[in-house]
Write a protein that holds these residues in place. Structure first.
Motif, PDB file in Angstrom:
ATOM      1  N   UNK A 162     -18.196 -10.774 -12.282  1.00  0.00           N
ATOM      2  CA  UNK A 162     -17.797 -12.099 -12.735  1.00  0.00           C
ATOM      3  C   UNK A 162     -17.380 -12.976 -11.571  1.00  0.00           C
ATOM      4  N   UNK A 163     -16.866 -12.361 -10.518  1.00  0.00           N
ATOM      5  CA  UNK A 163     -16.446 -13.105  -9.330  1.00  0.00           C
ATOM      6  C   UNK A 163     -16.591 -12.166  -8.142  1.00  0.00           C
ATOM      7  N   UNK A 164     -17.401 -12.582  -7.179  1.00  0.00           N
ATOM      8  CA  UNK A 164     -17.627 -11.726  -6.021  1.00  0.00           C
ATOM      9  C   UNK A 164     -16.607 -11.991  -4.912  1.00  0.00           C
ATOM     10  N   UNK A 165     -15.780 -13.043  -5.051  1.00  0.00           N
ATOM     11  CA  UNK A 165     -14.690 -13.271  -4.111  1.00  0.00           C
ATOM     12  C   UNK A 165     -15.103 -13.507  -2.692  1.00  0.00           C
ATOM     13  N   UNK A 166     -16.316 -14.047  -2.449  1.00  0.00           N
ATOM     14  CA  UNK A 166     -16.743 -14.323  -1.081  1.00  0.00           C
ATOM     15  C   UNK A 166     -17.635 -13.272  -0.482  1.00  0.00           C
ATOM     16  N   UNK A 167     -18.138 -12.351  -1.320  1.00  0.00           N
ATOM     17  CA  UNK A 167     -19.064 -11.346  -0.818  1.00  0.00           C
ATOM     18  C   UNK A 167     -20.353 -12.014  -0.355  1.00  0.00           C
ATOM     19  N   UNK A 168     -20.871 -11.582   0.759  1.00  0.00           N
ATOM     20  CA  UNK A 168     -22.073 -12.200   1.323  1.00  0.00           C
ATOM     21  C   UNK A 168     -23.150 -11.141   1.548  1.00  0.00           C
ATOM     22  N   UNK A 169     -24.364 -11.630   1.812  1.00  0.00           N
ATOM     23  CA  UNK A 169     -25.463 -10.719   2.100  1.00  0.00           C
ATOM     24  C   UNK A 169     -25.179  -9.919   3.370  1.00  0.00           C
ATOM     25  N   UNK A 170     -25.806  -8.781   3.437  1.00  0.00           N
ATOM     26  CA  UNK A 170     -25.687  -7.836   4.551  1.00  0.00           C
ATOM     27  C   UNK A 170     -24.295  -7.221   4.659  1.00  0.00           C
ATOM     28  N   UNK A 171     -23.434  -7.439   3.653  1.00  0.00           N
ATOM     29  CA  UNK A 171     -22.134  -6.758   3.663  1.00  0.00           C
ATOM     30  C   UNK A 171     -22.352  -5.273   3.418  1.00  0.00           C
ATOM     31  N   UNK A 172     -21.579  -4.426   4.052  1.00  0.00           N
ATOM     32  CA  UNK A 172     -21.794  -2.978   3.898  1.00  0.00           C
ATOM     33  C   UNK A 172     -21.341  -2.480   2.519  1.00  0.00           C
ATOM     34  N   UNK A 173     -21.973  -1.434   2.100  1.00  0.00           N
ATOM     35  CA  UNK A 173     -21.636  -0.764   0.839  1.00  0.00           C
ATOM     36  C   UNK A 173     -21.163   0.642   1.187  1.00  0.00           C
ATOM     37  N   UNK A 174     -20.016   1.038   0.593  1.00  0.00           N
ATOM     38  CA  UNK A 174     -19.400   2.319   0.919  1.00  0.00           C
ATOM     39  C   UNK A 174     -19.303   3.190  -0.330  1.00  0.00           C
ATOM     40  N   UNK A 175     -19.313   4.487  -0.095  1.00  0.00           N
ATOM     41  CA  UNK A 175     -19.010   5.480  -1.124  1.00  0.00           C
ATOM     42  C   UNK A 175     -18.174   6.565  -0.461  1.00  0.00           C
ATOM     43  N   UNK A 176     -16.974   6.754  -0.996  1.00  0.00           N
ATOM     44  CA  UNK A 176     -16.026   7.712  -0.405  1.00  0.00           C
ATOM     45  C   UNK A 176     -15.745   7.389   1.057  1.00  0.00           C
ATOM     46  N   UNK A 177     -15.697   6.084   1.385  1.00  0.00           N
ATOM     47  CA  UNK A 177     -15.387   5.666   2.747  1.00  0.00           C
ATOM     48  C   UNK A 177     -16.540   5.734   3.717  1.00  0.00           C
ATOM     49  N   UNK A 178     -17.744   6.120   3.240  1.00  0.00           N
ATOM     50  CA  UNK A 178     -18.902   6.261   4.125  1.00  0.00           C
ATOM     51  C   UNK A 178     -19.925   5.178   3.796  1.00  0.00           C
TER      52      UNK A 178
END
Length: 302
Positions: A45-61
């Protein structure tokens, strides 16, 4: 023909340059053009300023990047396209979370669910949630700090006023002097104890030895006593006292009559009173009882 060859070479060089530039930019963004990733979508509903090429993490990785962001103009909401490593299995029920850090950067975390049977297939949509993270905590703390600042100001003023008092300075000076004197006294006491402690120890040992000797002597004296003889003497004395007491309370003897017969006491008291009156009358009228004459007895006149 040569001119045409030059144009072809320049064209190919330009295409190669554009390809290298595109690959370089993609590489800097975190996109790997030579590997095939699985594409997923996350609904926010709101990405809060998320932009393209931002990293995606799972369990800190880091497991991928944000490849595209689209807004749904009909229903509202934002769909974030993410490219995830194809080797990662996302269990069904997982969620994506946005976290805002103190410096303002946005991280996207995949919260992997514990579901070993079902999984999210590539192209499916993962529900997204927003997490305030540390920034929200800071936002919560700031109003409290603002309310605390006036009190801190008053406390600092009070502390400055207290520190500026001359009496406090004198107290600190006196305390320092007292501490120094105490240190000197302690040193002298340690020196005194160090010098005289052997003497005191010897005296104390002598006192303890004398006390031990006296105790041993008393034990020897007590052991030498004939307890049976002593108890026999004590019993005889008590019997004599008991016999004397019985005689004094009995009327078969003079002492018993004197102590127990009131008539005898009254007679003795009356006799003593008469004797006292006789002595008084003798002293006051001696001529009634004694007549002296140097020339003989005179005849009474008729």
């Amino acid at each position: 023909m040569k001119r045409f060859s030059k144009e072809i070479a320049l064209g190919l060089a330009g295409i190669l340059t554009i390809g290298i530039l595109y690959y370089g930019i993609s590489f800097l963004k975190g996109l790997n053009l030579f590997t095939t990733n699985n594409v997923y979508y996350v609904a926010f509903q709101d990405i809060g300023g998320l932009s393209k090429s931002s990293p995606v993490y799972a369990d800190g990785f880091s497991i991928g990047v944000v490849s595209d962001i689209n807004y749904d103009y009909r229903k509202g909401g934002v769909f974030v396209q993410i490219d995830i490593d194809k080797n990662l299995r996302i269990p069904a029920g997982s969620k994506a979370e946005l976290e805002k850090e103190v410096l303002g950067t946005i991280k996207l975390h995949i919260l992997l669910a514990n579901n070993p049977r079902e999984k999210v297939h590539p192209g499916d949509t993962i529900p997204g949630v927003s997490a305030s993270g540390l920034l929200q905590s800071v936002d919560d703390v700031i109003p409290k700090l603002e309310n605390l600042l006036p009190k801190m100001d008053s406390i600092l003023i009070s502390i400055n006023t207290l520190l500026s008092e001359p009496s406090l300075k004198n107290v600190l000076i006196n305390t320092e002097k007292m501490t120094a004197n105490l240190a000197v006294t302690t040193a002298k006491l340690n020196q005194l104890l160090g010098n005289d402690m052997p003497k005191w120890t010897n005296k104390l040992n002598n006192v303890l030895a004398n006390a031990d000797t006296l105790t041993n002597q008393l034990n020897d004296k007590v052991s030498q006593l004939d307890v049976n003889t002593l108890m026999t003497q004590v019993n005889g004395t008590l019997s004599s006292i008991e016999t004397l007491s019985k005689k004094m309370t009995s009327q078969d003897n003079t002492i018993g009559l004197l102590l127990n017969d009131p008539s005898l006491y009254n007679n003795l008291n009356a006799t003593a009173a008469n004797a006292s009156n006789l002595i008084d009358d003798l002293q006051n009228h001696p001529k009634r009882y004694v007549h002296f004459s140097l020339f003989g007895k005179k005849d009474k006149k008729k």
